[in-house]
Design an enzyme around this catalytic site. Structure first.
Site, PDB file in Angstrom:
ATOM      1  CG  ASP A 206      31.069  37.739  37.961  1.00  9.24           C
ATOM      2  OD1 ASP A 206      31.177  38.040  39.166  1.00  9.24           O
ATOM      3  OD2 ASP A 206      31.682  36.781  37.446  1.00  9.24           O
TER       4      ASP A 206
ATOM      5  NE  ARG B  58      37.063  23.378  42.670  1.00  9.33           N
ATOM      6  CZ  ARG B  58      36.963  24.441  43.432  1.00  9.33           C
ATOM      7  NH1 ARG B  58      37.047  25.623  42.910  1.00  9.33           N
ATOM      8  NH2 ARG B  58      36.752  24.331  44.722  1.00  9.33           N
TER       9      ARG B  58
HETATM   10  C1  LIG Z   1      33.702  36.448  45.698  1.00 14.76           C
HETATM   11  S1  LIG Z   1      32.852  37.081  44.337  1.00 14.76           S
HETATM   12  C2  LIG Z   1      32.522  38.729  44.917  1.00 14.76           C
HETATM   13  C3  LIG Z   1      31.046  39.026  45.023  1.00 14.76           C
HETATM   14  C4  LIG Z   1      30.708  40.357  45.676  1.00 14.76           C
HETATM   15  N1  LIG Z   1      31.393  41.453  45.021  1.00 14.76           N
HETATM   16  C5  LIG Z   1      31.001  40.341  47.151  1.00 14.76           C
HETATM   17  O1  LIG Z   1      31.907  41.045  47.602  1.00 14.76           O
HETATM   18  O2  LIG Z   1      30.328  39.627  47.889  1.00 14.76           O
HETATM   19  C6  LIG Z   1      34.139  37.325  43.139  1.00 14.76           C
HETATM   20  C7  LIG Z   1      33.622  37.432  41.708  1.00 14.76           C
HETATM   21  O3  LIG Z   1      34.659  37.979  40.874  1.00 14.76           O
HETATM   22  C8  LIG Z   1      34.481  37.446  39.588  1.00 14.76           C
HETATM   23  N2  LIG Z   1      35.715  37.639  38.799  1.00 14.76           N
HETATM   24  C9  LIG Z   1      36.925  37.068  38.985  1.00 14.76           C
HETATM   25  N3  LIG Z   1      37.783  37.467  38.032  1.00 14.76           N
HETATM   26  C10 LIG Z   1      37.098  38.329  37.225  1.00 14.76           C
HETATM   27  C11 LIG Z   1      37.429  39.074  36.059  1.00 14.76           C
HETATM   28  N4  LIG Z   1      38.649  39.029  35.517  1.00 14.76           N
HETATM   29  N5  LIG Z   1      36.464  39.846  35.497  1.00 14.76           N
HETATM   30  C12 LIG Z   1      35.236  39.904  36.027  1.00 14.76           C
HETATM   31  N6  LIG Z   1      34.856  39.216  37.118  1.00 14.76           N
HETATM   32  C13 LIG Z   1      35.775  38.439  37.716  1.00 14.76           C
HETATM   33  C14 LIG Z   1      34.160  35.982  39.852  1.00 14.76           C
HETATM   34  O4  LIG Z   1      33.504  35.386  38.744  1.00 14.76           O
HETATM   35  C15 LIG Z   1      33.267  36.087  41.109  1.00 14.76           C
HETATM   36  O5  LIG Z   1      31.901  36.043  40.788  1.00 14.76           O
END
Ligand SMILES: C[S@@+](CC[C@H](N)C(=O)[O-])C[C@H]1O[C@@H](n2cnc3c(N)ncnc32)[C@H](O)[C@@H]1O
Length: 286
Positions: free
Chosen positions: A159, A47
């Site tokens: 996010d 990636r």
């Molecule tokens: C699978 S999505 C979840 C979206 C939504 N909450 C749902 O349940 O459908 C996970 C998100 O967590 C974010 N994420 C991961 N680590 C993070 C961090 N340390 N701080 C903020 N966001 C984070 C990722 O960028 C991603 O957009």
């Protein structure tokens, strides 16, 4: 020729040493809490090829230095976007939204009226492309109906990834993302752009504030506590210790009686001292 991650094999010229992988893995863990196992090594290498090429770097050590030297947080945000999944859609794990509108909102309304308050604060942490946050805003409008304007109801949606926040802010979605949404909601709160895309109406867009925020920040900048926090399908990336610390922090950021939602495949145990188990993946601040 494409490999299993969709990258041209002929382009894949960078290889990573064990030392470089350990450095980048430790950086990701300490900055964003994501625990990359050895299994993810090849995924990371594949990636990152495009980025290294774009930045005209010669190896992963140079890339590591670039990420730690970037004080804007953009490089880290791009890295996280590459290694995590942003998958989401409207009305995902729908029982939570039904509970939000039918149980939580009436309870909250009564409580607020009793104390004479009108500001409702909802935080959608790890909002990805915004579907969850917009739906929460829509459900508050649905719940209050014509009375909505008397309330100061809003959603803070955060996010770490700038890329997903840009999509969220645009409010534009493919039909696929709305598939589960009841028709009366999609008809009332979305405008058709063309046969493949719709956009959230401006009124709802204005209800949601999108911000980049890293959940690993140990000193959250929020002035007031939240009535509800959604942090669903985010902590799946974190190890036990990181998740526990984060859950403790969420608990301190909730008002007493405030609700905390996690993803259905996640668990925080039923014995948290400050969070009472209500139903699968829903907790209430004691
Ligand atoms: C699978 S999505 C979840 C979206 C939504 N909450 C749902 O349940 O459908 C996970 C998100 O967590 C974010 N994420 C991961 N680590 C993070 C961090 N340390 N701080 C903020 N966001 C984070 C990722 O960028 C991603 O957009």
């Amino acid at each position: 020729m494409l490999d299993c991650y969709g990258v041209f094999i002929f382009d894949a010229i960078y290889t990573i040493t064990d030392e470089e992988f350990t450095k980048i893995r430790d950086l990701i863990y300490s900055k964003v809490g994501i625990n990359l196992t050895e299994i993810k090594k090849q995924l990371l290498v594949v990636r990152l090829q495009k980025i290294l090429r774009r930045l005209q770097m010669s190896n992963f050590s140079e890339y590591y230095d670039y990420v730690i030297g970037d004080t804007s947080g953009e490089a880290l945000s791009e890295l996280v976007t590459l290694i995590s999944t942003n998958y989401t859609y409207f009305y995902r794990e729908e029982k939570h939204f039904d509970f939000f509108k039918n149980v939580l909102m009436p309870e909250l309304q009564k409580k607020m009226q009793r104390v004479g308050e009108s500001q409702i604060r909802v935080w959608c942490a790890g909002c990805s492309t915004g579907e969850e946050a917009y739906l929460l805003a829509i459900l508050m409008r649905e719940y209050f109906g014509p009375e909505y304007s008397k309330w100061d109801a809003g959603v803070l949606a955060t996010d770490i990834s700038t890329r997903v926040l840009e999509i969220a802010q645009s409010g534009i979605y493919g039909m696929e993302s709305l598939k589960k949404l009841p028709k009366y909601i999609s008809n009332a709160y979305f405008r058709t752009i063309d046969e493949d895309q719709v956009t959230v109406i401006d009124a709802v867009k204005n209800d949601v504030l999108f911000r980049r925020y890293n959940l690993m920040n140990e000193n959250p900048p929020f002035k007031k506590k939240f009535h509800t926090i959604f942090c669903r399908n985010v902590m799946i990336y974190f190890d036990y210790e990181t998740k526990n610390k984060l859950v403790d922090r969420f608990a301190t950021l909730l008002v007493s009686g405030g609700y905390f939602f996690i993803g259905h495949s996640e668990t925080i145990g039923k014995e948290h001292p400050d969070l009472e188990y209500i139903m699968p993946a829903v907790y209430r601040r004691r």
